[in-house]
Write an enzyme that holds these catalytic residues in place. Structure first.
Site, mmCIF file in Angstrom:
data_model
loop_
_atom_site.group_PDB
_atom_site.id
_atom_site.type_symbol
_atom_site.label_atom_id
_atom_site.label_comp_id
_atom_site.label_asym_id
_atom_site.label_seq_id
_atom_site.Cartn_x
_atom_site.Cartn_y
_atom_site.Cartn_z
ATOM 1 N N THR A 144 -14.349 15.285 7.016
ATOM 2 C CA THR A 144 -13.268 15.421 6.035
ATOM 3 C C THR A 144 -12.101 16.202 6.613
ATOM 4 O OG1 THR A 144 -12.654 16.461 3.928
ATOM 5 C CG2 THR A 144 -14.576 17.370 5.008
ATOM 6 N N SER A 179 -14.850 25.014 0.453
ATOM 7 C CA SER A 179 -15.965 24.952 -0.515
ATOM 8 C C SER A 179 -17.265 24.842 0.271
ATOM 9 C CB SER A 179 -15.829 23.727 -1.429
ATOM 10 O OG SER A 179 -16.167 22.545 -0.697
ATOM 11 N N TYR A 181 -19.319 22.524 -0.061
ATOM 12 C CA TYR A 181 -19.382 21.115 0.383
ATOM 13 C C TYR A 181 -18.621 20.936 1.695
ATOM 14 C CZ TYR A 181 -17.133 16.745 1.314
ATOM 15 O OH TYR A 181 -16.608 15.688 1.990
ATOM 16 N N HIS A 182 -17.341 21.374 1.708
ATOM 17 C CA HIS A 182 -16.551 21.171 2.931
ATOM 18 C C HIS A 182 -17.207 21.881 4.114
ATOM 19 C CE1 HIS A 182 -13.351 20.192 -0.097
ATOM 20 N NE2 HIS A 182 -13.002 19.314 0.820
ATOM 21 N N LYS A 185 -19.821 19.852 5.948
ATOM 22 C CA LYS A 185 -19.274 18.887 6.921
ATOM 23 C C LYS A 185 -18.968 19.572 8.255
ATOM 24 C CE LYS A 185 -18.747 15.104 4.266
ATOM 25 N NZ LYS A 185 -19.206 13.745 4.563
HETATM 26 N N1 UPG Z 1 -6.376 19.049 -7.856
HETATM 27 C C1 UPG Z 1 -5.475 19.215 -8.885
HETATM 28 N N2 UPG Z 1 -5.775 18.636 -10.095
HETATM 29 C C2 UPG Z 1 -6.903 17.895 -10.313
HETATM 30 C C3 UPG Z 1 -7.810 17.722 -9.240
HETATM 31 C C4 UPG Z 1 -7.517 18.315 -8.019
HETATM 32 O O1 UPG Z 1 -4.431 19.860 -8.742
HETATM 33 O O2 UPG Z 1 -7.093 17.427 -11.445
HETATM 34 C C5 UPG Z 1 -6.087 19.648 -6.527
HETATM 35 C C6 UPG Z 1 -7.157 20.608 -6.015
HETATM 36 O O3 UPG Z 1 -6.941 21.920 -6.471
HETATM 37 C C7 UPG Z 1 -6.991 20.461 -4.519
HETATM 38 C C8 UPG Z 1 -6.491 19.036 -4.324
HETATM 39 O O4 UPG Z 1 -6.062 18.603 -5.602
HETATM 40 O O5 UPG Z 1 -5.991 21.327 -4.065
HETATM 41 C C9 UPG Z 1 -7.546 18.082 -3.808
HETATM 42 O O6 UPG Z 1 -8.702 18.110 -4.621
HETATM 43 P P1 UPG Z 1 -9.654 16.819 -4.722
HETATM 44 O O7 UPG Z 1 -8.830 15.612 -4.925
HETATM 45 O O8 UPG Z 1 -10.737 17.104 -5.704
HETATM 46 O O9 UPG Z 1 -10.199 16.682 -3.217
HETATM 47 P P2 UPG Z 1 -11.224 17.542 -2.341
HETATM 48 O O10 UPG Z 1 -11.923 18.582 -3.136
HETATM 49 O O11 UPG Z 1 -10.504 17.965 -1.115
HETATM 50 O O12 UPG Z 1 -12.332 16.482 -1.938
HETATM 51 C C10 UPG Z 1 -12.097 15.071 -1.792
HETATM 52 C C11 UPG Z 1 -13.454 14.388 -1.733
HETATM 53 C C12 UPG Z 1 -14.192 14.872 -0.499
HETATM 54 C C13 UPG Z 1 -13.365 14.625 0.730
HETATM 55 C C14 UPG Z 1 -11.981 15.219 0.582
HETATM 56 C C15 UPG Z 1 -11.088 14.745 1.695
HETATM 57 O O13 UPG Z 1 -14.219 14.656 -2.907
HETATM 58 O O14 UPG Z 1 -15.436 14.206 -0.382
HETATM 59 O O15 UPG Z 1 -14.006 15.189 1.844
HETATM 60 O O16 UPG Z 1 -11.368 14.806 -0.649
HETATM 61 O O17 UPG Z 1 -9.995 15.580 1.865
#
Ligand code: UPG
Length: 382
Positions: A144, A179, A181-182, A185
């Site tokens: 990721t 996190s 999770y991250h 990886k």
């Molecule tokens: N975020 C918001 N509003 C929301 C959801 C998320 O502002 O309603 C923000 C969050 O705070 C973060 C960003 O968006 O800063 C990204 O969050 P999200 O889209 O949930 O992505 P990740 O948590 O980074 O994880 C996803 C996948 C993961 C993959 C990664 C790749 O779940 O499996 O490794 O994206 O970058």
């Protein structure tokens, strides 16, 4: 090529299995179906109604004439994995079979331990299986972009040249994930680096950005082949989540200031990137890293774009900043390199208004399936 797609029942794995099968590869799906069980646990669902894996592969055979074999089981069970390797003799092993939600890993101790055990041990088992049963097999591992975090310098593809006290070396790029999770990886990347070094395994780590969309050419061939799409506060990811929120007239939830910038790509590019990696295997002993994304955006920018298209479609929704449930930088530098896949022939599908509109229309068609209580975030990092 004989290719295993582990996690082939999931959001990235299913369209990848179909695409590789269509290209003429001999595809085997390995999956323990746990993604469907997380839905039961969280009382959530996919916006699109998804068929069982059995129905999916039967329909694929009917519409394409091609067979995808399936093994239902867990990579954490080595006896099972050994049997899969014996029966399939893979030339490439595409590994999507991990718990992939950051919020899920942050629910509590049990979920953090589960995420890291499941991901790290599963991947370690795959490394041992390659060593023991298919030493030429190319591991194509889903990493990721989140492994890097948000450093105040450019993000390179896996490695960085460092000059320190007059000496130079090319070293793994520093990892600052956000996190448990991250972090799993990152632990995987370290184990793969070491296995390549000591056993001569060939591996490619695909450091993927956030995937948006759901349809690919193959999943559109029949309603039974439709891909899942997540919107809830646990498994839904930024752009897809915003689009589904707009579809039901919910506020678009920007966490904190919305300056968080992330790398993104369309699911149609995910499947092609995996094909590119498979067709251009890493050398023996090489741990190769590709940054797999096509563009980056701040979450505020994405929310505004979705809002604009939603208004054009006659939907009532507002962009709303809510308290950030995560601990992360909301205002930071972001500049990441992604030339390796492009050099090998990736032609990106960029995020146009039409792409947003297409995903939005699918969400609107299925909007009665969205469970309102699951839309807001419920898990915090604190
Ligand atoms: N975020 C918001 N509003 C929301 C959801 C998320 O502002 O309603 C923000 C969050 O705070 C973060 C960003 O968006 O800063 C990204 O969050 P999200 O889209 O949930 O992505 P990740 O948590 O980074 O994880 C996803 C996948 C993961 C993959 C990664 C790749 O779940 O499996 O490794 O994206 O970058």
């Amino acid at each position: 090529m004989r290719i295993i797609v582990a996690g082939g029942d999931g959001f990235c794995g299913w369209p990848t299995a179909l695409y590789l099968s269509k290209q003429g590869h001999d595809v085997t799906i390995v999956d323990n179906l746990v993604r469907r069980k997380y839905d039961d646990e969280l009382r959530s669902n996919s916006v699109t109604p998804i068929a069982t894996l059995e129905e999916r592969v039967a329909k694929w055979k009917e519409v394409s004439g091609k067979e995808i074999k399936t093994f239902i089981g867990d990579l954490n069970h080595y006896d099972f994995l050994r049997e899969v390797f014996r029966q399939t003799e893979p030339e490439a092993f595409v590994h999507f079979a991990e718990q992939r939600s950051a919020p899920y890993s942050m629910i509590d101790r049990e979920h953090a331990v589960y995420t890291q055990t499941n991901n790290v041990v599963g991947n370690l088992n795959v490394l041992y299986a390659i060593k023991e049963f298919a030493p030429e097999c190319h591991l194509i591992k889903l990493g990721t972009m989140g492994e890097y975090g948000t450093p105040n310098i450019d993000i390179e593809e896996g490695y960085i040249e460092i000059e320190h006290k007059g000496r130079k070396d090319t070293l793994p790029y520093p990892k600052q994930p956000g996190s448990f999770y991250h972090l799993s990886k990152v632990h995987d990347s370290h184990n793969i680096t070491f296995a390549c070094k000591i056993w001569g395994i060939r591996a490619t780590d695909l450091n993927q950005g956030i995937v948006y969309g759901l349809h690919t050419e193959e999943t559109r061939m029949d309603p039974v082949l439709v891909n899942r799409v997540d919107y809830d506060g646990v498994f839904g990811t930024a752009l897809n989540r915003f689009i589904n929120q707009a579809a039901i007239g919910h506020d678009i939830t920007v966490y904190g200031s919305g300056g968080q910038t992330r790398a993104f790509l369309n699911i149609e590019d995910t499947v092609r990137c995996v094909e590119i990696a498979a067709e251009n295997p890493a050398d023996k002993g090489e741990f190769r890293v590709f940054n797999q994304f096509t563009e980056w955006f701040s979450v505020q920018e994405l929310a505004e774009r979705v809002h604009k298209i939603a208004q054009e479609e006659g939907l009532q929704t507002e962009v709303k900043k809510i308290e950030n449930p995560r601990i992360e930088n909301e205002d930071h530098y972001y500049n990441a390199v992604n030339t390796k896949l492009r050099d090998l022939g990736l032609e990106p599908h960029l995020l146009t208004d039409d792409v947003i509109r297409d995903i939005l229309r699918t969400a609107v068609e299925n909007k009665d399936r969205i469970i309102q209580e699951n839309v807001l975030p419920s898990i915090t990092w604190k």
